[in-house]
Design an enzyme around this catalytic site. Structure first.
Site, PDB file in Angstrom:
ATOM      1  N   ARG A   1       0.835  -1.195   0.000  1.00  0.00           N
ATOM      2  CA  ARG A   1       0.000   0.000   0.000  1.00  0.00           C
ATOM      3  C   ARG A   1       0.876   1.254   0.000  1.00  0.00           C
ATOM      4  NH1 ARG A   1      -2.967  -1.412   3.802  1.00  0.00           N
ATOM      5  NH2 ARG A   1      -4.680  -2.239   2.581  1.00  0.00           N
ATOM      6  N   ALA A   2       2.066   1.158   0.570  1.00  0.00           N
ATOM      7  CA  ALA A   2       2.969   2.305   0.604  1.00  0.00           C
ATOM      8  C   ALA A   2       3.366   2.732  -0.801  1.00  0.00           C
ATOM      9  CB  ALA A   2       4.212   1.969   1.426  1.00  0.00           C
TER      10      ALA A   2
END
Length: 635
Positions: A275-276
């Site tokens: 997700r980063a």
């Protein structure tokens, strides 16, 4: 109607305002978590943002905030023929810490059920916040059952309720805005990762800035409407900037090299969540759009990384949130000025013949043998980089420079350098033939680096009854945990031997993990006899197992009053001195804990046998003890 403190009037807190504006431009970023002390404008900024967001189109009376072009079939307002559309403010919904699950998710509308005998759904806070913002003050204190609800909704963008005979699903695309004070506890890792951005804030430390904050706040409290009117122009400019950035956002882009840079940052800073990478891409594009640009830059990614990565890094022992700014800047410079692509080796010139008229073979089997082209005397040699071997081609750490870390101390002759020492190479070529400057393979030198080596801090602690054991143990616990605070960053390891009763025990093997330390120290026993010789024998064995590892520092905390012999036979004190003599030569520190009125001075004798430094620690606090040890490590 309550007047909101203008977002444009907030003094300082630039990173906080930037993060909130990013979420205003691209709500799919996932929201902002704001951590900081009380009175640092966390709530003021969050509420002020909603007031400058462009209005949204919605139906009057709609409890689901349906999009006009995609009305929800179950919505009694939008599914009818007589709905009235209007432009209204973006929803800003406060989620109270004491809210029930029904209030958040929605529930059976008992009023309609009692009046009409029909089951109907009453939308909750998630429905009210759809297409807007859900604000949670002190989010770290939110009950676990509400955290679970938020996780499900944030993951799917849909709220599903199945209870009391109802089965309802409706969109719940919300921007989470959370504020918290870390002194009151941490946030669950699953929810922490759901916040796209995180900002740490603090009240300004500059007197002039603080004075301006107070001046504006007092002016607002005296006349809220008048104060807001003074900032109306700036607020409108912000609103227009957000609207323009939203319109430009679909056109923004990242080059292929910057896509790679995003993933490289996530790997380099040890971020496991993919997700980063996604949020980092989105944030960089939003920053470019806010600046009126289509192409995002490496600097946009750098600024985005400061918001996206700190709270997603893998936890290290007592590691503070944040990034290594020097490393981030260095990687940004490299991404902004990438090296030129490797030249086509098909056009490479053949190497000149050697003295016998034969061409020197290419050990690598490819690339150019003449690595440096000759230049006229007085000119700077033009350097041509040899292509890497196939075995080194893959991976972001494939080049020789990144495989060798540490401080560049000297150069050594090497015809196949892993990391070329340009200065030594050119110097050797010039000295070899000043009149005919040309660099050959015989001139090549390799960089020799000395990497930073950590230490092994071996604490040997007297937990017997011959000293103020309980008080001393509390001091030692604080010391061990303090030493672990920067152990990971410095590549240090900490080990702990405690001795009491009839034996010594290795409570904490050499490690840099705070979880193990906490478990070992949680119920450290105290009292009993003093088996000092056993502890020294165990220390010698522990250090012998670490040969070739980190440089050791032996720290002994004891009054030296040994009274337990090895194998139950012999003089305990003489055995302790003999073992100390065997350990002599290793860096050591003896901290005398003797507190009796009549002192025997055994700890000083022990230090002399060890060849160690001696310190009395009558009034030495845990913090001072930590500082003393770090000073002996040259810090």
């Amino acid at each position: 109607m309550t007047t909101i403190y203008p977002f444009a009037a907030i003094v300082g807190q630039e990173q906080l305002k930037q993060a909130l504006l990013i979420c205003a431009v691209d709500p799919t970023v996932g929201g902002v978590l704001v951590r900081g002390d009380k009175g640092s404008a966390k709530s003021t900024a969050a509420r002020g943002l909603a007031a400058v967001l462009p209005a949204i189109r919605r139906a009057t009376g709609c409890g689901y905030n349906c999009e006009p072009d995609h009305p929800l079939p179950l919505c009694p307002v939008c599914s009818g023929d007589a709905r009235a559309l209007h432009d209204g403010p973006v929803p800003f919904i406060n989620l109270p810490l004491g809210a029930t699950e029904d209030r958040v998710l929605g529930s059976l509308d008992f009023e309609k059920a009692l009046q009409g005998g029909k089951q109907a759904f009453k939308p909750g806070l998630l429905a009210a916040a759809h297409r807007g913002m859900l604000y949670i003050d002190e989010v770290n204190l939110l009950a676990d059952h509400l955290v679970d609800v938020l996780l499900d909704a944030a993951a799917m963008g849909v709220n599903t309720v199945e209870r009391e005979g109802l089965a309802v699903s409706h969109p719940a695309r919300v921007t989470l805005l959370g504020t918290m004070n870390q002194e009151e506890g941490d946030l669950r890792p699953q929810l922490l990762d759901r916040f796209g951005l995180m900002v740490d804030v603090a009240a300004p430390r500059e007197p002039a800035l603080r004075a301006e904050v107070v001046r504006r706040r007092l002016a607002f409290e005296a006349d809220p409407a008048g104060f807001a009117a003074q900032w109306q122009t700036d607020s409108e400019a912000l609103r227009e900037n957000i609207a323009a950035a939203r319109a430009l956002l679909p056109q923004t882009r990242l080059s292929d090299s910057l896509f790679h840079f995003v993933s490289e940052l996530c790997c380099e800073f040890d971020v496991s969540s993919l997700r980063a990478d996604i949020v980092l891409n989105k944030t960089a594009r939003a920053l470019a759009a806010l600046d009126g640009r289509i192409d995002a830059s490496a600097e946009d990614i750098r600024d985005a990384a400061r918001l996206v990565l700190p709270h997603r890094r893998r936890r290290k022992p007592f590691e503070q949130s944040g990034l290594d700014q020097d490393k981030l800047e260095q990687m940004t410079r490299q991404a902004s000025n990438p090296p030129p692509p490797p030249q086509d080796q098909g056009d490479a010139k053949q190497p000149p013949p050697d003295a016998d008229g034969e061409q020197e073979p290419n050990p690598a089997g490819h690339g150019s043998e003449q690595i440096f082209a000759a230049a006229p005397a007085g000119d700077i040699a033009r350097i041509r980089v040899q292509a890497p071997s196939p075995g080194d081609a893959a991976g972001r750490r494939s080049d020789g420079a990144s495989r060798q870390r540490g401080h560049y101390v000297r150069a050594e002759a090497n015809p196949q350098p892993a990391q070329l020492a340009v200065d030594a190479t050119l110097r050797h070529a010039i000295l070899r033939d000043p009149d005919h400057f040309a660099v050959t393979r015989a001139d090549l030198h390799d960089k020799v680096r000395v990497a930073k080596q950590g230490n092994l801090i071996l604490l040997v602690v007297d937990a017997s009854g011959s000293m103020a054991a309980r008080q001393r143990m509390e001091q030692v616990k604080g010391t061990v945990l303090s030493l672990l605070e920067d152990a990971y960053r410095r590549r240090d390891q900490v080990a702990l031997i405690a001795f009491r009763g009839q034996q010594a025990e290795l409570l904490l093997p050499p490690c840099n993990r705070v979880e193990q330390a906490e478990q070992a120290l949680r119920e450290l026993p105290t009292g009993g006899r003093t088996p000092l010789a056993h502890a020294l024998a165990l220390a010698a064995d522990t250090l012998s197992r670490q040969l070739g590892g980190p440089a050791p520092l032996l720290v002994i905390l004891s009054d030296g009053r040994a009274n337990v012999a090895l194998d139950g036979d012999g003089d305990p004190w003489r055995q302790a001195l003999d073992l100390a003599g065997q350990l002599a030569g290793a860096p050591a520190l003896v901290l005398d804990t003797e507190q009796d009125f009549v002192r025997l001075g055994r700890a000083r004798e022990l230090a002399e046998a060890l060849g160690a430094e001696y310190l009395a620690c009558d009034a030495l606090t845990g913090e001072q003890l930590t500082l003393t040890i770090q000073q002996r490590l040259g810090r």
